[in-house]
Design a protein around this motif. Structure first.
Motif, PDB file in Angstrom:
ATOM      1  N   MET A 163      48.711  34.733  45.982  1.00 45.87           N
ATOM      2  CA  MET A 163      47.832  35.440  45.052  1.00 45.87           C
ATOM      3  C   MET A 163      47.891  36.946  45.270  1.00 45.87           C
ATOM      4  N   GLU A 218      43.318  38.337  42.322  1.00 48.24           N
ATOM      5  CA  GLU A 218      43.128  36.887  42.347  1.00 48.24           C
ATOM      6  C   GLU A 218      42.420  36.447  43.626  1.00 48.24           C
ATOM      7  N   LYS A 219      42.722  37.095  44.737  1.00 49.25           N
ATOM      8  CA  LYS A 219      42.055  36.752  45.992  1.00 49.25           C
ATOM      9  C   LYS A 219      40.568  37.091  45.927  1.00 49.25           C
ATOM     10  N   ARG A 263      46.139  27.354  41.049  1.00 50.78           N
ATOM     11  CA  ARG A 263      45.345  27.147  42.268  1.00 50.78           C
ATOM     12  C   ARG A 263      43.903  26.765  41.913  1.00 50.78           C
ATOM     13  N   GLY A 314      47.831  31.838  39.915  1.00 45.97           N
ATOM     14  CA  GLY A 314      46.454  31.861  40.397  1.00 45.97           C
ATOM     15  C   GLY A 314      45.590  30.836  39.700  1.00 45.97           C
TER      16      GLY A 314
END
Length: 257
Positions: free
Chosen positions: A184, A188-189, A160, A157
């Motif tokens: 994710m 994390e999202k 990203r 994550g």
């Protein structure tokens, strides 16, 4: 109404007998998060690749901030103010987190290779400025404490987030993110949604490809839907969620999310 940040009209891209983009038109307003969704193979990444100069469109018209725009080379696209990420993480793993962001800044630096090699005063000053900006961006995306770690030491994550920081280092007018939530977990999202909202609230424009319907519906101001290279719907999340063609082609049981 304000001038659209990006306006793309009737873009076509053919691969042999397959029309990957079949006259797609898209208008992106400044300061919005604009979603681009659709089933696998719908043409979303092809659209990104055409928009950012990786592919050449067979036909179509491009306008950036009211001016004609020709996405003919990747570095020129970045200089024009469009930065992107990819579906698969593309970091310099042997470099530090900080160095990865500093690399993204090169399209805005003024001094050339010889000035850097000779350690000219202006080059040293610019390098210090670049480092300071990179550290600020790492703090901005929430991973500043790992600035001096190798990029491959970060969690998935956070990698990203690092890609987003590197893209922001180019000072983009449009930040194009290709499935940033892929892989994710739920936490994390949710954190990614907060970051996207912060980027938008700070005045930047985001074009988002994403398969997570809940994330798209929650963060996007407007959504365009592709299916087999054709734009089948566009509107607010509420409009798109109820659109019969979208439900049939893509949302299915997720239509009521």
């Amino acid at each position: 109404m304000s001038t659209p940040l990006l306006q793309i009209d009737q873009v076509r891209k053919q691969f042999g007998g397959v029309a990957a983009l079949n006259g797609v038109s898209l208008t992106i307003a400044p300061g919005h998060v604009h979603g681009l969704i659709g089933p696998n193979g719908a043409g979303k990444t092809t659209f990104f690749n055409v928009m950012t100069g990786l592919y050449t469109a067979d036909s179509g018209r491009f306008m950036l901030d009211g001016q004609p725009y020709a996405p003919t080379a990747v570095h020129k696209v970045a200089q024009a103010g469009i930065a992107r990420t990819f579906q698969n993480i593309r970091l310099f793993n042997s470099m530090t987190v900080l160095e990865n962001v500093m690399v993204g800044r090169h399209v805005r630096t003024r001094n050339g290779v010889w000035a850097a090699l000779s350690r000219h005063r202006r080059a040293r000053e610019e390098e210090r400025e670049t480092e300071a900006m990179a550290r600020h961006l790492l703090d901005y995306v929430g991973i500043g404490q790992w600035a001096d770690s190798r990029a491959d030491a970060l969690s998935y994550g956070h990698q990203r987030r690092l890609e987003i920081a590197r893209a922001l280092a180019t000072e983009p007018r449009l930040l194009a993110l290709d499935e940033p939530a892929a892989g994710m977990n739920a936490t994390e999202k949710q954190q990614l949604r907060g970051l996207l909202e912060k980027i938008r609230d700070d005045g930047r424009t985001v074009l988002l490809i994403e398969h997570d319907v809940k994330l798209v519906m929650g963060v996007c101001d407007r959504i365009s839907v592709l299916d087999y290279g054709t734009l089948i719907a566009e509107g607010t999340p509420q409009d798109v969620r109820r659109h019969p063609a979208v439900i049939k082609a893509y949302l299915g049981g997720a239509a009521h999310v």
